[in-house]
Design a protein around this motif. Structure first.
Motif, PDB file in Angstrom:
ATOM      1  N   MET A  37       0.831  -1.207   0.000  1.00 39.55           N
ATOM      2  CA  MET A  37       0.000   0.000   0.000  1.00 39.55           C
ATOM      3  C   MET A  37       0.863   1.255   0.000  1.00 39.55           C
ATOM      4  O   MET A  37       0.547   2.240  -0.665  1.00 39.55           O
ATOM      5  CB  MET A  37      -0.944   0.006   1.210  1.00 39.55           C
ATOM      6  CG  MET A  37      -2.026  -1.062   1.155  1.00 39.55           C
ATOM      7  SD  MET A  37      -3.165  -0.797  -0.180  1.00 39.55           S
ATOM      8  CE  MET A  37      -4.153   0.485   0.516  1.00 39.55           C
ATOM      9  N   LEU A  38       1.952   1.239   0.750  1.00 40.27           N
ATOM     10  CA  LEU A  38       2.863   2.387   0.790  1.00 40.27           C
ATOM     11  C   LEU A  38       3.488   2.618  -0.581  1.00 40.27           C
ATOM     12  O   LEU A  38       3.569   3.751  -1.053  1.00 40.27           O
ATOM     13  CB  LEU A  38       3.938   2.163   1.857  1.00 40.27           C
ATOM     14  CG  LEU A  38       4.909   3.305   2.082  1.00 40.27           C
ATOM     15  CD1 LEU A  38       4.163   4.544   2.567  1.00 40.27           C
ATOM     16  CD2 LEU A  38       5.975   2.912   3.078  1.00 40.27           C
ATOM     17  N   GLU A  39       3.917   1.539  -1.238  1.00 42.58           N
ATOM     18  CA  GLU A  39       4.497   1.668  -2.584  1.00 42.58           C
ATOM     19  C   GLU A  39       3.456   2.190  -3.575  1.00 42.58           C
ATOM     20  O   GLU A  39       3.756   3.041  -4.403  1.00 42.58           O
ATOM     21  CB  GLU A  39       5.044   0.317  -3.048  1.00 42.58           C
ATOM     22  CG  GLU A  39       6.307  -0.110  -2.326  1.00 42.58           C
ATOM     23  CD  GLU A  39       6.757  -1.511  -2.725  1.00 42.58           C
ATOM     24  OE1 GLU A  39       6.157  -2.099  -3.654  1.00 42.58           O
ATOM     25  OE2 GLU A  39       7.702  -2.003  -2.111  1.00 42.58           O
ATOM     26  N   LEU A  40       2.222   1.667  -3.467  1.00 43.91           N
ATOM     27  CA  LEU A  40       1.145   2.131  -4.339  1.00 43.91           C
ATOM     28  C   LEU A  40       0.839   3.604  -4.103  1.00 43.91           C
ATOM     29  O   LEU A  40       0.640   4.376  -5.053  1.00 43.91           O
ATOM     30  CB  LEU A  40      -0.112   1.289  -4.110  1.00 43.91           C
ATOM     31  CG  LEU A  40      -1.296   1.548  -5.027  1.00 43.91           C
ATOM     32  CD1 LEU A  40      -0.925   1.293  -6.476  1.00 43.91           C
ATOM     33  CD2 LEU A  40      -2.468   0.697  -4.621  1.00 43.91           C
ATOM     34  N   ALA A  46       3.369  10.170  -7.308  1.00 45.40           N
ATOM     35  CA  ALA A  46       4.260  10.503  -8.416  1.00 45.40           C
ATOM     36  C   ALA A  46       3.454  10.797  -9.690  1.00 45.40           C
ATOM     37  O   ALA A  46       3.862  11.610 -10.516  1.00 45.40           O
ATOM     38  CB  ALA A  46       5.243   9.369  -8.670  1.00 45.40           C
ATOM     39  N   ASN A  47       2.307  10.150  -9.855  1.00 46.86           N
ATOM     40  CA  ASN A  47       1.484  10.338 -11.055  1.00 46.86           C
ATOM     41  C   ASN A  47       0.331  11.309 -10.840  1.00 46.86           C
ATOM     42  O   ASN A  47      -0.556  11.410 -11.685  1.00 46.86           O
ATOM     43  CB  ASN A  47       0.936   8.983 -11.521  1.00 46.86           C
ATOM     44  CG  ASN A  47       1.997   8.148 -12.178  1.00 46.86           C
ATOM     45  OD1 ASN A  47       2.835   8.664 -12.898  1.00 46.86           O
ATOM     46  ND2 ASN A  47       1.967   6.848 -11.919  1.00 46.86           N
ATOM     47  N   GLU A  48       0.338  12.019  -9.747  1.00 49.04           N
ATOM     48  CA  GLU A  48      -0.756  12.941  -9.434  1.00 49.04           C
ATOM     49  C   GLU A  48      -0.936  13.997 -10.524  1.00 49.04           C
ATOM     50  O   GLU A  48      -2.054  14.326 -10.919  1.00 49.04           O
ATOM     51  CB  GLU A  48      -0.492  13.600  -8.085  1.00 49.04           C
ATOM     52  CG  GLU A  48      -1.687  14.284  -7.495  1.00 49.04           C
ATOM     53  CD  GLU A  48      -1.427  14.705  -6.058  1.00 49.04           C
ATOM     54  OE1 GLU A  48      -1.823  15.832  -5.738  1.00 49.04           O
ATOM     55  OE2 GLU A  48      -0.838  13.938  -5.290  1.00 49.04           O
ATOM     56  N   ILE A  49       0.151  14.517 -11.050  1.00 47.98           N
ATOM     57  CA  ILE A  49       0.075  15.536 -12.098  1.00 47.98           C
ATOM     58  C   ILE A  49      -0.531  14.950 -13.365  1.00 47.98           C
ATOM     59  O   ILE A  49      -1.316  15.607 -14.059  1.00 47.98           O
ATOM     60  CB  ILE A  49       1.449  16.182 -12.372  1.00 47.98           C
ATOM     61  CG1 ILE A  49       1.303  17.354 -13.348  1.00 47.98           C
ATOM     62  CG2 ILE A  49       2.414  15.223 -12.981  1.00 47.98           C
ATOM     63  CD1 ILE A  49       1.415  18.651 -12.650  1.00 47.98           C
ATOM     64  N   ASN A  50      -0.190  13.687 -13.673  1.00 46.49           N
ATOM     65  CA  ASN A  50      -0.765  13.041 -14.859  1.00 46.49           C
ATOM     66  C   ASN A  50      -2.277  12.893 -14.717  1.00 46.49           C
ATOM     67  O   ASN A  50      -3.020  13.109 -15.668  1.00 46.49           O
ATOM     68  CB  ASN A  50      -0.126  11.663 -15.078  1.00 46.49           C
ATOM     69  CG  ASN A  50       1.336  11.774 -15.462  1.00 46.49           C
ATOM     70  OD1 ASN A  50       1.793  12.821 -15.891  1.00 46.49           O
ATOM     71  ND2 ASN A  50       2.063  10.695 -15.275  1.00 46.49           N
ATOM     72  N   PHE A  51      -2.729  12.522 -13.519  1.00 45.68           N
ATOM     73  CA  PHE A  51      -4.163  12.379 -13.291  1.00 45.68           C
ATOM     74  C   PHE A  51      -4.867  13.732 -13.398  1.00 45.68           C
ATOM     75  O   PHE A  51      -5.975  13.819 -13.930  1.00 45.68           O
ATOM     76  CB  PHE A  51      -4.442  11.751 -11.922  1.00 45.68           C
ATOM     77  CG  PHE A  51      -4.025  10.306 -11.824  1.00 45.68           C
ATOM     78  CD1 PHE A  51      -4.316   9.411 -12.839  1.00 45.68           C
ATOM     79  CD2 PHE A  51      -3.345   9.850 -10.716  1.00 45.68           C
ATOM     80  CE1 PHE A  51      -3.939   8.087 -12.752  1.00 45.68           C
ATOM     81  CE2 PHE A  51      -2.954   8.526 -10.628  1.00 45.68           C
ATOM     82  CZ  PHE A  51      -3.254   7.636 -11.644  1.00 45.68           C
TER      83      PHE A  51
END
Length: 186
Positions: A37-40, A46-51
């Motif tokens: 869960m921590l890795e996810l 890291a992909n927040e900007i892409n979303f």
């Protein structure tokens, strides 16, 4: 020893090491799940900007489409309404377009495809409307509007035979000043 305790699970569950081993196993699974869960969570951050970009794209495209529609509505297609050589060519091309729809209408009627023929008739009416709007001002100025308007209206009549409609389009190109070919070629 673990296998021996599994032979009598109920008895060893109460007084053996089986309960202790199960608790250790559950703790290990819990730790693995928390690590995953921590890795996810790190991947999602890291992909927040892409979303955010993906969420904004539909709104961007809808806005772009609306801008294009408003721009087209404001500008309208007025190329065929002027007095110059280009406008005259555009008006003649509208007559050619009407002829094309008439012939396609008749082809579909001959083949028994009435739905397709109705569609072609609708396209012909649309082209006639564009022609009507394009020639109105110029034809009024030259005094030929009443006759030209009647010919355009006759072309839109569903009961008029195709041969008569083609004769009318030929007359449009031959008689009316606003639809005659330019005398001066460049």
């Amino acid at each position: 020893m673990y296998e021996k305790e599994l032979m009598h699970p109920i008895q060893n569950l109460l007084k053996g090491e089986l309960a202790h081993a199960l608790l250790i196993q559950i703790q290990k699974l819990k730790l693995d799940i928390e690590t995953a869960m921590l890795e996810l969570n790190q991947i999602l951050r890291a992909n927040e900007i892409n979303f955010a970009i993906l969420a904004a794209l539909p709104a961007f495209f809808v806005s772009l489409l609306l801008i294009m529609l408003v721009r087209a509505w404001i500008k309208q297609d007025t190329r065929a309404e002027g007095r110059g050589r280009v406008a005259r060519i555009q008006r003649r091309l509208l007559v050619v377009e009407v002829e094309k729809w008439i012939m396609q209408y008749q082809t579909f009627m001959d083949q028994g495809k009435e739905k397709d023929a109705q569609c072609m008739f609708g396209m012909m009416l649309y082209s006639l409307d564009r022609l009507y709007r394009a020639v109105e001002r110029h034809a009024k100025a030259t005094g030929e509007w009443l006759c030209l308007r009647q010919d355009i209206v006759d072309l839109g009549k569903p009961g008029l035979q195709t041969a008569h409609k083609l004769i009318l389009t030929a007359r449009l190109e031959r008689v009316y000043d606003c639809l005659l070919p330019s005398l001066k070629r460049q």
